[in-house]
Design a protein around this motif. Structure first.
Motif, PDB file in Angstrom:
ATOM      1  N   VAL A 161       0.658  -1.116  -0.217  1.00  0.00           N
ATOM      2  CA  VAL A 161      -0.357  -0.135  -0.279  1.00  0.00           C
ATOM      3  C   VAL A 161       0.922   0.659   0.133  1.00  0.00           C
ATOM      4  CG1 VAL A 161      -1.328   1.337   1.086  1.00  0.00           C
ATOM      5  CG2 VAL A 161      -1.956  -1.408   1.277  1.00  0.00           C
ATOM      6  N   ASP A 162       1.932   1.162   0.544  1.00  0.00           N
ATOM      7  CA  ASP A 162       2.883   2.568   0.179  1.00  0.00           C
ATOM      8  C   ASP A 162       3.118   3.312  -1.110  1.00  0.00           C
ATOM      9  OD1 ASP A 162       3.201   2.750   3.623  1.00  0.00           O
ATOM     10  OD2 ASP A 162       5.191   1.493   3.718  1.00  0.00           O
ATOM     11  N   ALA A 163       3.560   1.586  -1.626  1.00  0.00           N
ATOM     12  CA  ALA A 163       3.723   1.533  -3.252  1.00  0.00           C
ATOM     13  C   ALA A 163       2.840   2.063  -3.282  1.00  0.00           C
ATOM     14  CB  ALA A 163       4.621   0.860  -3.252  1.00  0.00           C
ATOM     15  N   THR A 164       1.596   1.732  -3.693  1.00  0.00           N
ATOM     16  CA  THR A 164       1.184   2.703  -3.993  1.00  0.00           C
ATOM     17  C   THR A 164       0.381   4.077  -3.910  1.00  0.00           C
ATOM     18  OG1 THR A 164      -1.060   2.040  -3.184  1.00  0.00           O
ATOM     19  CG2 THR A 164      -0.300  -0.350  -4.573  1.00  0.00           C
ATOM     20  N   GLU A 165       0.540   4.856  -2.602  1.00  0.00           N
ATOM     21  CA  GLU A 165       0.385   5.934  -2.648  1.00  0.00           C
ATOM     22  C   GLU A 165       1.311   6.886  -2.573  1.00  0.00           C
ATOM     23  OE1 GLU A 165      -2.216   6.881  -0.666  1.00  0.00           O
ATOM     24  OE2 GLU A 165      -3.138   4.306  -1.060  1.00  0.00           O
ATOM     25  N   PHE A 166       2.684   6.813  -2.361  1.00  0.00           N
ATOM     26  CA  PHE A 166       4.143   7.504  -2.308  1.00  0.00           C
ATOM     27  C   PHE A 166       3.682   7.456  -3.695  1.00  0.00           C
ATOM     28  CE2 PHE A 166       5.852   5.366   1.567  1.00  0.00           C
ATOM     29  CZ  PHE A 166       5.560   6.134   2.276  1.00  0.00           C
ATOM     30  N   PRO A 167       4.735   8.869  -4.203  1.00  0.00           N
ATOM     31  CA  PRO A 167       5.033  10.398  -3.773  1.00  0.00           C
ATOM     32  C   PRO A 167       3.772  10.697  -3.584  1.00  0.00           C
ATOM     33  CG  PRO A 167       5.608  10.415  -5.790  1.00  0.00           C
ATOM     34  CD  PRO A 167       4.772   8.822  -5.389  1.00  0.00           C
ATOM     35  N   ASP A 168       3.009  10.631  -3.954  1.00  0.00           N
ATOM     36  CA  ASP A 168       1.630  11.755  -3.272  1.00  0.00           C
ATOM     37  C   ASP A 168       0.528  11.677  -1.849  1.00  0.00           C
ATOM     38  OD1 ASP A 168       1.300  12.220  -6.080  1.00  0.00           O
ATOM     39  OD2 ASP A 168       0.129  10.259  -7.265  1.00  0.00           O
ATOM     40  N   TYR A 169       1.648  11.173  -1.354  1.00  0.00           N
ATOM     41  CA  TYR A 169       0.750  10.604   0.024  1.00  0.00           C
ATOM     42  C   TYR A 169       2.425   9.995   0.833  1.00  0.00           C
ATOM     43  CZ  TYR A 169      -3.902  11.192  -1.399  1.00  0.00           C
ATOM     44  OH  TYR A 169      -5.236  11.628  -1.809  1.00  0.00           O
ATOM     45  N   ARG A 170       2.232  10.254   2.128  1.00  0.00           N
ATOM     46  CA  ARG A 170       3.404  10.241   3.341  1.00  0.00           C
ATOM     47  C   ARG A 170       2.265   9.820   4.673  1.00  0.00           C
ATOM     48  NH1 ARG A 170       7.558  15.007   3.187  1.00  0.00           N
ATOM     49  NH2 ARG A 170       8.856  13.721   3.838  1.00  0.00           N
ATOM     50  N   ARG A 171       3.205   9.176   4.490  1.00  0.00           N
ATOM     51  CA  ARG A 171       2.755   7.933   6.145  1.00  0.00           C
ATOM     52  C   ARG A 171       3.609   8.784   6.916  1.00  0.00           C
ATOM     53  NH1 ARG A 171       4.180   3.218   7.871  1.00  0.00           N
ATOM     54  NH2 ARG A 171       5.304   2.143   6.224  1.00  0.00           N
ATOM     55  N   ALA A 172       2.669   8.427   7.751  1.00  0.00           N
ATOM     56  CA  ALA A 172       2.350   9.542   9.792  1.00  0.00           C
ATOM     57  C   ALA A 172       1.673   8.841  10.862  1.00  0.00           C
ATOM     58  CB  ALA A 172       1.581  11.135   9.121  1.00  0.00           C
ATOM     59  N   ILE A 173       1.976   8.453  11.398  1.00  0.00           N
ATOM     60  CA  ILE A 173       1.938   7.856  12.993  1.00  0.00           C
ATOM     61  C   ILE A 173       1.162   8.889  13.986  1.00  0.00           C
ATOM     62  CG2 ILE A 173       2.265   6.418  14.975  1.00  0.00           C
ATOM     63  CD1 ILE A 173       5.321   6.103  13.961  1.00  0.00           C
ATOM     64  N   LEU A 174      -0.379   8.259  13.829  1.00  0.00           N
ATOM     65  CA  LEU A 174      -0.745   9.349  14.925  1.00  0.00           C
ATOM     66  C   LEU A 174      -1.068   8.657  16.531  1.00  0.00           C
ATOM     67  CD1 LEU A 174      -4.379   9.348  12.711  1.00  0.00           C
ATOM     68  CD2 LEU A 174      -2.155  11.097  12.663  1.00  0.00           C
TER      69      LEU A 174
END
Length: 298
Positions: A161-174
């Motif tokens: 899923v990271d690969a489908t989201e990057f580079p348009d989205y970044r992942r954060a820890i809430l």
């Protein structure tokens, strides 16, 4: 009430089989309406229990199997070895999740649970997605409260899923102490991941984030009405927008540029203190996947 059978629980029978990536104007798709285990093209109900997620029961035929036992029976990672991810857009849709994982040849076994989340607003990303729609993105809003689907992904699913989201989205820890996340059982999650747009958030006419997660056709129509440049590039209507944008990367890039030229894009900085930089290292440097899960999130 007569209990549903597994056949009744197919995504098609439940009206949840739609895939926004294939039908862009249906974005964000229908979210999982109740705690459930996505298993292929079937969505099995979860019986909420006072204990942790893995101790909840899966309703399947007349049997009642604990979720962790059901996952083990499928040869999949149990909940304690999975990562909770707050879904803001189409990743809350069982049809989209099943489609995405099947395309990547990964197991589509994913617990999906609507969770009450405080401090997160839902807006529109300041870019046009590869499918042609304008996707949703979270933003920090201390006064907001929403019910959002949390998916529990194993290591390989998360990396994919990271690969489908990057580079348009970044992942954060809430962190759970800053963003209260309450399960239907009353349990509070200690933390969860969330993807936020690297392109900022679209502003509405009032200068505040434009609400996201609604009807895609209405959103695109309002953007076309507000910008002669967008009408020339992507008009005359939402159907024309997604057809042109979905077929041509240069059109998507120019449309994204127009968002900025119109002064509509608000920067996304509030998530930066929570940025999970290790996620990007994993993707771009091909490091081994991280072990374990977030504290209190199993």
């Amino acid at each position: 009430m007569e209990e549903r059978t597994p056949k009744d629980r197919s995504l098609a029978a439940l009206g949840l089989a739609g895939v926004p990536a294939v039908e862009p104007l249906t974005y964000p798709g229908r979210p999982a309406p109740e705690p459930a285990l996505l298993s292929g093209d079937v969505l099995l109900q979860l019986d909420v229990r006072p204990g942790r997620l893995g101790q909840w029961y899966v309703a399947q035929d007349a049997a009642r199997t604990r979720l962790d036992d059901a996952l083990t029976g499928l040869g999949q990672a149990t909940t304690g070895r999975r990562h909770p991810v707050v879904a803001v857009g189409s990743n809350a849709s069982p049809g989209q999740v099943s489609h995405k994982l099947a395309r990547l040849h990964l197991s589509p076994a994913v617990p999906m649970v609507p969770v009450t989340v405080r401090g997160i607003g839902i807006g529109c990303s300041g870019h046009i997605s590869p499918a042609g729609y304008v996707a949703g993105t979270p933003y920090v809003d201390p006064g907001a409260e929403a019910t959002l689907v949390v998916t529990w992904l194993d290591e390989e699913q998360l990396k994919a899923v990271d690969a489908t989201e990057f580079p348009d989205y970044r992942r954060a820890i809430l962190p759970g102490d800053a963003f209260a996340m309450t399960m239907p059982s009353g349990e509070r999650l200690g933390g969860a991941y969330i993807y936020f747009s690297a392109h900022g958030v679209l502003a509405g006419p009032d200068g505040r984030p434009r609400p996201g997660g609604g009807d895609q056709s209405a959103l695109l129509a309002s953007l076309l009405d507000a910008s002669p440049r967008l009408r020339e590039l992507l008009g005359p209507d939402p159907a024309g927008w997604v057809a042109r944008a979905g077929a041509d990367r240069s059109v998507r890039e120019r449309g994204t540029q127009v968002f900025g030229e119109e002064g509509w894009v608000l920067p996304q900085t509030d998530f930066l203190p929570y940025l999970d930089e290790s996620a990007e290292l994993r993707l771009y440097d091909d490091l081994p996947p991280l072990a374990g899960s977030l504290p209190g999130a199993s």
